[in-house]
Design a protein around this motif. Structure first.
Motif, PDB file in Angstrom:
ATOM      1  N   TYR A 168      -2.533  -1.639 -10.578  1.00  0.00           N
ATOM      2  CA  TYR A 168      -3.444  -1.383  -9.530  1.00  0.00           C
ATOM      3  C   TYR A 168      -2.405  -0.251  -8.841  1.00  0.00           C
ATOM      4  O   TYR A 168      -1.418   0.035  -9.257  1.00  0.00           O
ATOM      5  N   ARG A 169      -3.233   0.265  -8.106  1.00  0.00           N
ATOM      6  CA  ARG A 169      -2.937   1.531  -7.120  1.00  0.00           C
ATOM      7  C   ARG A 169      -2.513   1.190  -5.778  1.00  0.00           C
ATOM      8  O   ARG A 169      -3.515   0.873  -5.195  1.00  0.00           O
ATOM      9  N   LEU A 170      -1.206   1.299  -5.380  1.00  0.00           N
ATOM     10  CA  LEU A 170      -0.933   1.204  -4.048  1.00  0.00           C
ATOM     11  C   LEU A 170      -1.163   2.405  -3.176  1.00  0.00           C
ATOM     12  O   LEU A 170      -0.412   3.360  -3.524  1.00  0.00           O
ATOM     13  N   THR A 171      -2.323   2.367  -2.278  1.00  0.00           N
ATOM     14  CA  THR A 171      -2.553   3.465  -1.731  1.00  0.00           C
ATOM     15  C   THR A 171      -2.000   3.859  -0.121  1.00  0.00           C
ATOM     16  O   THR A 171      -1.786   5.008   0.285  1.00  0.00           O
ATOM     17  N   ARG A 172      -1.732   2.555   0.508  1.00  0.00           N
ATOM     18  CA  ARG A 172      -1.091   2.721   1.562  1.00  0.00           C
ATOM     19  C   ARG A 172      -0.053   1.498   1.797  1.00  0.00           C
ATOM     20  O   ARG A 172      -0.505   0.324   1.602  1.00  0.00           O
ATOM     21  N   ARG A 173       1.115   1.519   2.299  1.00  0.00           N
ATOM     22  CA  ARG A 173       2.107   0.564   2.095  1.00  0.00           C
ATOM     23  C   ARG A 173       2.639   0.144   3.652  1.00  0.00           C
ATOM     24  O   ARG A 173       2.828   0.918   4.400  1.00  0.00           O
ATOM     25  N   GLY A 174       2.201  -1.197   3.946  1.00  0.00           N
ATOM     26  CA  GLY A 174       2.400  -1.519   4.957  1.00  0.00           C
ATOM     27  C   GLY A 174       3.109  -3.154   4.878  1.00  0.00           C
ATOM     28  O   GLY A 174       4.058  -3.306   3.921  1.00  0.00           O
ATOM     29  N   ASP A 175       2.796  -4.079   5.755  1.00  0.00           N
ATOM     30  CA  ASP A 175       3.342  -5.489   5.486  1.00  0.00           C
ATOM     31  C   ASP A 175       2.607  -6.539   6.169  1.00  0.00           C
ATOM     32  O   ASP A 175       1.434  -5.935   6.690  1.00  0.00           O
ATOM     33  N   THR A 176       2.946  -7.245   6.106  1.00  0.00           N
ATOM     34  CA  THR A 176       2.229  -8.678   6.682  1.00  0.00           C
ATOM     35  C   THR A 176       0.815  -8.989   5.870  1.00  0.00           C
ATOM     36  O   THR A 176       0.780 -10.098   5.584  1.00  0.00           O
ATOM     37  N   VAL A 177      -0.004  -8.121   5.847  1.00  0.00           N
ATOM     38  CA  VAL A 177      -1.526  -8.211   5.304  1.00  0.00           C
ATOM     39  C   VAL A 177      -1.767  -7.146   4.235  1.00  0.00           C
ATOM     40  O   VAL A 177      -1.293  -6.128   4.647  1.00  0.00           O
TER      41      VAL A 177
ATOM     42  N   GLY B 232      -2.349  -3.867  16.023  1.00  0.00           N
ATOM     43  CA  GLY B 232      -1.025  -3.102  15.629  1.00  0.00           C
ATOM     44  C   GLY B 232      -0.288  -3.687  14.323  1.00  0.00           C
ATOM     45  O   GLY B 232       0.810  -3.498  13.973  1.00  0.00           O
ATOM     46  N   ILE B 233      -1.289  -4.184  13.285  1.00  0.00           N
ATOM     47  CA  ILE B 233      -0.666  -4.476  11.997  1.00  0.00           C
ATOM     48  C   ILE B 233      -0.904  -3.426  11.067  1.00  0.00           C
ATOM     49  O   ILE B 233      -2.196  -2.594  11.045  1.00  0.00           O
ATOM     50  N   ASP B 234       0.212  -2.798  10.483  1.00  0.00           N
ATOM     51  CA  ASP B 234       0.017  -1.768   9.713  1.00  0.00           C
ATOM     52  C   ASP B 234       0.021  -2.472   8.260  1.00  0.00           C
ATOM     53  O   ASP B 234       0.930  -2.535   7.623  1.00  0.00           O
ATOM     54  N   ALA B 235      -1.428  -2.419   7.867  1.00  0.00           N
ATOM     55  CA  ALA B 235      -1.540  -3.207   6.445  1.00  0.00           C
ATOM     56  C   ALA B 235      -1.391  -2.573   5.220  1.00  0.00           C
ATOM     57  O   ALA B 235      -1.695  -1.045   5.339  1.00  0.00           O
ATOM     58  N   THR B 236      -1.047  -3.040   4.169  1.00  0.00           N
ATOM     59  CA  THR B 236      -0.922  -2.419   2.960  1.00  0.00           C
ATOM     60  C   THR B 236      -2.474  -2.533   2.382  1.00  0.00           C
ATOM     61  O   THR B 236      -3.296  -3.239   2.665  1.00  0.00           O
TER      62      THR B 236
ATOM     63  N   MET C 178       2.856  -6.198  -9.221  1.00  0.00           N
ATOM     64  CA  MET C 178       2.252  -5.696  -7.653  1.00  0.00           C
ATOM     65  C   MET C 178       2.224  -7.175  -6.824  1.00  0.00           C
ATOM     66  O   MET C 178       2.821  -6.873  -5.597  1.00  0.00           O
ATOM     67  N   LEU C 179       1.471  -8.093  -7.386  1.00  0.00           N
ATOM     68  CA  LEU C 179       1.248  -9.139  -6.468  1.00  0.00           C
ATOM     69  C   LEU C 179       2.474  -9.844  -6.284  1.00  0.00           C
ATOM     70  O   LEU C 179       2.710 -10.457  -4.984  1.00  0.00           O
ATOM     71  N   ASP C 180       3.557  -9.964  -6.967  1.00  0.00           N
ATOM     72  CA  ASP C 180       4.614 -10.617  -6.663  1.00  0.00           C
ATOM     73  C   ASP C 180       5.317  -9.770  -5.859  1.00  0.00           C
ATOM     74  O   ASP C 180       6.165 -10.590  -4.933  1.00  0.00           O
ATOM     75  N   ALA C 181       5.393  -8.482  -5.939  1.00  0.00           N
ATOM     76  CA  ALA C 181       6.213  -7.756  -4.827  1.00  0.00           C
ATOM     77  C   ALA C 181       5.787  -7.882  -3.413  1.00  0.00           C
ATOM     78  O   ALA C 181       6.393  -7.866  -2.326  1.00  0.00           O
ATOM     79  N   LEU C 182       4.513  -8.124  -3.375  1.00  0.00           N
ATOM     80  CA  LEU C 182       3.738  -8.448  -1.971  1.00  0.00           C
ATOM     81  C   LEU C 182       4.423  -9.726  -1.373  1.00  0.00           C
ATOM     82  O   LEU C 182       4.351  -9.807  -0.081  1.00  0.00           O
ATOM     83  N   LYS C 183       4.885 -10.589  -2.102  1.00  0.00           N
ATOM     84  CA  LYS C 183       5.364 -11.868  -1.723  1.00  0.00           C
ATOM     85  C   LYS C 183       6.532 -11.932  -0.685  1.00  0.00           C
ATOM     86  O   LYS C 183       6.868 -12.669   0.152  1.00  0.00           O
ATOM     87  N   ALA C 184       7.163 -10.491  -0.670  1.00  0.00           N
ATOM     88  CA  ALA C 184       8.603 -10.238   0.240  1.00  0.00           C
ATOM     89  C   ALA C 184       8.181 -10.067   1.255  1.00  0.00           C
ATOM     90  O   ALA C 184       9.116 -10.566   2.312  1.00  0.00           O
ATOM     91  N   ASP C 185       7.174  -9.347   1.959  1.00  0.00           N
ATOM     92  CA  ASP C 185       6.907  -9.275   3.332  1.00  0.00           C
ATOM     93  C   ASP C 185       5.367  -9.169   3.635  1.00  0.00           C
ATOM     94  O   ASP C 185       5.038  -8.471   4.543  1.00  0.00           O
ATOM     95  N   HIS C 186       4.652  -9.947   2.941  1.00  0.00           N
ATOM     96  CA  HIS C 186       3.104 -10.026   3.214  1.00  0.00           C
ATOM     97  C   HIS C 186       2.914 -11.492   3.497  1.00  0.00           C
ATOM     98  O   HIS C 186       3.497 -12.559   2.793  1.00  0.00           O
ATOM     99  N   ARG C 187       1.978 -12.038   4.374  1.00  0.00           N
ATOM    100  CA  ARG C 187       1.736 -13.395   4.437  1.00  0.00           C
ATOM    101  C   ARG C 187       0.208 -13.631   4.084  1.00  0.00           C
ATOM    102  O   ARG C 187      -0.169 -14.727   3.600  1.00  0.00           O
TER     103      ARG C 187
END
Length: 586
Positions: A459-468, A492-496, A510-519
């Motif tokens: 996949y291509r990550l085009t915006r890196r954020g957190d939470t969502v 005020g959520i800077d989403a990925t 990529m999906l595993d990496a999201l577990k660190a800081d996404h809900r």
């Protein structure tokens, strides 16, 4: 006026032949008035006026059962069976479908919009009639290219040995959507040229009786022949030679262009909307392929009766020469043909509408993907924003194609990414590749994209954020942008934001990496949810704490829907999605 007094076929039977000709003229005027204002199938219906009148004059519908193939040639049938107001009153134009529909009338027996099915359906009606000991006539009306489809051959073969009343009206207007293709049409020409007397007769070879009507737009001639076959104890073909577009000079002269159209100026034939002047993925694809054909003599474009899907106008077809193949309305053959070409070193590109790819699942699985041959299949109008008749929906292709092993199904987000993927798909020699053309209207991003997609499911990550994290597939990438923008503005959520690119697989890294800081992970797809892309993501996270929200359309046969209403119904607006995310976070 005759047409205003036609409330049922009984009213047709009260008219003289001279009055029926007057009725035919009024019907043509009404058709042209509606079609020029509303759009629809022009040529097929103008050519069927006299035949539809004669059928209802001779036969006793709904006791006698008529099945219209494709049924885009059934407008006149509708006008004669209690629905003329939908063709005479502009305020009621949208009251009827462009296809037969049993919910509208007892004179319609099937909802039919795909081709080559009428004879098989009629065989079923005839078999049930005989089992019950009834005695009505069963009539299948087929034509406008439908005979090139495999099911038509299967139905005629079965009909030939039934030994019972089954009447097949072959509407031979010498056309499909474009020109006819296939050896059968050579036999139809021989039959026309010999006034039905050619020794070689495809229909007789299958065991069917046969009659020919040289002028299929002559009401009296049609009535005479239909009376001869009414109540026949034998399966019989009535071959009628009609003129597609009859009564409208522009449609007679350019039968391909006037097969179907959006609203147009009746005097000039020019489209009323300027939308036709905008860029179109079909036109762009045709231009793209022709440029590559000039450099690669093994590249071949394939269509199954819809050359416009890939922008192959008559001029482009001539330019491509033997590097363009129209197999007729035969999607199954098109896929198998593409597999064979690829297996022998060619580079086939089979362009097809989403709604028609449904017709060849077995060939995609068996003939193409099991063999792993590198054919390329651009899938057009795979979107809820495309055709919206219940028979032509374009949002079922993702579950159908993406779950076949060995297939790579790509989802570009814009024009630039589409051609990057299409170019790679043609060059590579490892996989069967389908490319889901991104939506109904051309979107330009101005961005550069990868030219190599051989490392699958990245996949291509085009915006890196957190939470969502919003995983926005293909033509719904713009919706993903809107959702992430609104999350930032409202919460005020800077989403990925992620462009997954591959419909057929999961980027586990990529999906595993999201577990660190996404809900929450949100998936967006321009198609049906059941068996779709989002469910792959939800299943992957099934044993984790990640919450997953899947957005797409529910599994249903939606009919003539307004896009905005369908989006709201399925909570597919950015406001609704953001509302759901915020609720889940609290």
């Amino acid at each position: 006026m005759y047409i205003e007094k036609i409330d049922s076929p009984k009213d047709v039977k009260r008219l003289s032949v001279g009055q029926l000709n007057g009725l035919a003229g009024e019907i043509r005027q009404a058709l042209l008035a509606k079609l020029s204002a509303h759009g629809g199938h022009i040529g097929p219906n103008l050519g069927m006026v006299e035949a539809a009148i004669a059928l209802h004059y001779v036969f006793d519908s709904p006791k006698d059962k008529m099945v219209y193939d494709v049924s885009h040639q059934s407008y006149v049938h509708k006008m004669l069976t209690g629905r003329n107001a939908a063709f005479l009153d502009p305020a009621r134009y949208d009251e009827v479908s462009g296809y037969t529909n049993p919910l509208e009338s007892e004179h319609d027996f099937f909802t039919v919009g795909h081709t080559s099915t009428s004879v098989s359906l009629a065989c079923g009606l005839a078999k049930a009639r005989d089992l019950k000991g009834d005695a009505e006539n069963i009539i299948a009306v087929i034509g406008d290219g439908s005979l090139s489809g495999g099911e038509a051959y299967e139905g005629l073969s079965n009909a030939g040995e039934m030994g019972t009343n089954l009447i097949v009206v072959v509407n031979d207007n010498e056309m499909s959507i474009a020109e006819n293709h296939g050896g059968l049409y050579q036999n139809l020409k021989a039959l026309r040229d010999s006034d039905g007397k050619a020794e070689c007769n495809f229909f007789r070879a299958l065991g069917l009786d046969y009659l020919y009507v040289r002028d299929g737009n002559d009401v009296a001639a049609l009535i005479e022949v239909f009376n001869r076959v009414k109540n026949t104890p034998r399966p019989t073909v009535v071959h009628i030679h009609t003129l597609k577009g009859r009564g409208y000079a522009l449609a007679e002269a350019d039968r391909e262009r006037f097969h179907w159209g959006m609203p147009f100026d009746l005097a000039t034939g020019a489209p009323k909307s300027e939308a036709g002047a905008a860029e179109d993925y079909g036109d762009l694809t045709g231009r793209f392929l022709l440029e590559r054909m000039a450099k690669d003599p093994t590249l071949v474009a394939i269509t199954s009766g819809t050359p416009a899907v890939m922008g192959f106008t008559p001029e482009r077809r001539k330019q491509a020469g033997r590097q363009f193949v129209d197999v007729g309305i035969a999607e199954e053959h098109a896929v198998a043909l593409a597999s064979g070409i690829a297996a022998n070193g060619g580079r086939p590109v089979y362009g097809v509408y989403s709604t028609f790819i449904q017709r060849c699942y077995d060939q995609l699985s068996q003939d193409l993907c099991i063999n792993g041959n590198p054919a390329v299949i651009p899938v057009f109008m795979g979107t809820i924003a495309g055709m919206n008749d219940v028979t032509h929906l374009g949002f079922f292709d993702i579950p159908l194609i993406s779950n076949i092993p060995n297939m790579v199904y790509l989802a570009p987000t814009c024009k630039e990414e589409y051609f990057a993927m299409l170019g790679w798909a043609i060059r590579q020699r490892e996989y069967p590749v389908a490319v889901r053309v991104p939506g109904a209207t051309v979107v330009e991003s101005g961005r550069n994209f990868d030219t190599d997609y051989s490392e699958l499911n990245r996949y291509r990550l085009t915006r890196r954020g957190d939470t969502v994290a919003v995983v926005a597939l293909g033509s719904f990438y713009a919706l993903g942008e809107a959702v992430t923008d609104k999350l930032r503005a409202d919460a005020g959520i800077d989403a990925t934001l992620i462009n997954p690119r591959y419909i057929t697989g999961v980027d586990e890294q990529m999906l595993d990496a999201l577990k660190a800081d996404h809900r929450i992970v949100v998936t967006l797809e321009d198609g049906v949810l059941d068996g779709g892309f989002g469910e792959k993501i939800a299943r992957y996270y099934g044993d984790s704490d990640m919450r997953v929200l899947n957005y797409g359309v529910r599994k249903e046969f939606a009919d003539r829907y307004a896009i905005g209403e369908l989006l709201e119904k399925n909570r597919l607006t950015d406001a609704q999605i953001v509302e759901d995310i915020r609720f889940l976070l609290h």
